[in-house]
Design an enzyme around this catalytic site. Sequence first.
Site, mmCIF file in Angstrom:
data_model
loop_
_atom_site.group_PDB
_atom_site.id
_atom_site.type_symbol
_atom_site.label_atom_id
_atom_site.label_comp_id
_atom_site.label_asym_id
_atom_site.label_seq_id
_atom_site.Cartn_x
_atom_site.Cartn_y
_atom_site.Cartn_z
ATOM 1 N N ASN A 160 0.811 -1.234 0.000
ATOM 2 C CA ASN A 160 0.000 0.000 0.000
ATOM 3 C C ASN A 160 0.834 1.269 0.000
ATOM 4 O OD1 ASN A 160 0.731 -0.781 2.686
ATOM 5 N ND2 ASN A 160 -0.766 0.686 3.469
ATOM 6 N N GLU A 259 3.432 -4.560 12.399
ATOM 7 C CA GLU A 259 2.407 -3.510 12.272
ATOM 8 C C GLU A 259 1.367 -4.065 11.327
ATOM 9 O OE1 GLU A 259 2.385 0.124 9.988
ATOM 10 O OE2 GLU A 259 0.452 -0.674 10.659
ATOM 11 N N CYS A 293 -3.285 1.179 6.559
ATOM 12 C CA CYS A 293 -3.716 0.442 7.766
ATOM 13 C C CYS A 293 -4.335 1.367 8.792
ATOM 14 C CB CYS A 293 -2.516 -0.280 8.373
ATOM 15 S SG CYS A 293 -1.117 0.821 8.584
ATOM 16 N N GLU A 472 7.536 0.903 16.517
ATOM 17 C CA GLU A 472 8.704 1.435 15.831
ATOM 18 C C GLU A 472 8.528 2.944 15.775
ATOM 19 O OE1 GLU A 472 10.319 -0.630 12.417
ATOM 20 O OE2 GLU A 472 9.354 -2.524 13.030
HETATM 21 O O1 LIG Z 1 3.587 6.651 8.774
HETATM 22 C C1 LIG Z 1 4.244 5.655 9.093
HETATM 23 O O2 LIG Z 1 5.408 5.719 9.562
HETATM 24 C C2 LIG Z 1 3.675 4.330 8.900
HETATM 25 O O3 LIG Z 1 4.289 3.375 9.347
HETATM 26 C C3 LIG Z 1 2.446 4.189 8.176
HETATM 27 C C4 LIG Z 1 1.864 2.965 8.103
HETATM 28 C C5 LIG Z 1 0.743 2.759 7.262
HETATM 29 C C6 LIG Z 1 0.331 1.506 7.006
HETATM 30 O O4 LIG Z 1 -0.605 1.194 6.161
#
Ligand SMILES: O=C(O)C(=O)/C=C/C=C/O
Length: 491
Positions: A160, A259, A293, A472
């Site tokens: 994504n 995640e 997500c 993270e």
């Molecule tokens: O913005 C971020 O650091 C991140 O990990 C975004 C995650 C989105 C997942 O679909």
Amino acid sequence: MKPIHDGWIRNFVDGEFVEPDSRRGFDQIDPSTGRIVARVHEADRPLVDRAVTAARRALDRGWADTPVRERTALLRRVADRIEERFDEFVAAEISDTGKPLTQARELDVTRAIVNFRTFADIVAAAGQESFLTDLAGGRQALNYAVRKPLGVVAVIVPWNLPLLLLTWKVAPALACGNAIVVKPSEETPSTATLLAEVLAEAGLPAGAYNVVHGFGADSAGEYLTTHPGIDGVTFTGSSATGAHVMKTVAPRVRPVSFELGGKNAAIVFDDVNIDEAVTGLAKSIFTNTGQVCLCTERVYVQRAIFDDIAAGLAERAESLRLGDPNDPNTTTGPLISQGHRDKILGYLRLAEESGAKVLTGGGIPELGPDLDGGSWIEPTLWTGLTNTDRVLREEIFGPVAALVPFDTEDEAIALANDTEYGLASAVWTNDLRRGHRVAQKMHVGISWVNTWFTRELRSPFGGMGLSGIGREGGESSLHFYSEPTNICVQL
Ligand SMILES: O=C(O)C(=O)/C=C/C=C/O
């Protein structure tokens, strides 16, 4: 050798692009048109083994012991190089995902640069923990922790936000002196491959970053996570795949950072500015065609403004511009694949069978001969559903959301927390005491108040429940990507 040339997207192992074996290839398809744009060389088990071996050798040959200032200087060179090749990364990201030019520029590639610079700063400034311990008889002991790299890290990233999420992991992993084997999603092989060239040009030693293309089961993903040479796995993707990866590494008790999915709620109180709330809500539902997500799929609206919010969101949905990703006026791209679109269409049917009222959308748009072969779907909003319906319990991962009215604050908190996921929430209210109060009661890893997807990269980021394990971001990334040894010296 160029990473993407004569039609092949190559694996990158031990500092080199691997000559493709034409018997092991799969198509890379542009989701906006459905056209085949390249062939991807699928890594077999021996090639994945070569990648893990090369990663171990890079560590043993000194990458693990590289001084921090050398590692941070390298990360800054990588950021500069991505900036110099910005348009190439944008084109690669669009070729893989069909996402709009504006988003690829403003979010995905920009965040890749920021990720490398942020983790260069964080690791350069990081101290070590130490304590002076008082002992009997007036003696003391000095305790101090020394951070060492976790080792060979498997990085498995989704389709994504492929470059954003890849660099969110690769930057801190390299900053901490690890060697990496990346398995990008089979849907989005290009940017991880292009990054290999940039890292090599920036001076990263051969073997410290490897890319193996393929699928999950019986392919590169499984060969990688089951490999005995892997010291840890960082994975962003579906909860079901996360559970499978966890089982795979459990026999060797390897650490995981996950995640995973979400079924994120927004709570809208009746004291909001309707237009501001609609703008923020629409962004949280439709960004990246709902394929984030963190996207909102459940919108709980205080009853007095329910109709205003519903009307406003329907209008925003209908104003979205689906179309050619390279047209700067396009706001919304396709879903990643026909398979994913079939899944979403299944949920559209299920919602209507469950009695949903379709406020807007609910089908496949007609975009003309150039695009009708793509994986397009209409942004869709429903009312008339409840938390017991599957479409409010299962992650759909598309440009869809259900609007549900509520009366009291306690009822809204209960509705929002009624889920097995726990990734993100957004609370919309002008009463900031209520905003703090409700945000803290959300069972999620990240709770926004009057905003969405505003990211502080030094803060802990991740989910609970089905949404993941670990955090993270900032120091949290250093904790996962390094192994501290505590030294205790009798003074
Ligand atoms: O913005 C971020 O650091 C991140 O990990 C975004 C995650 C989105 C997942 O679909």
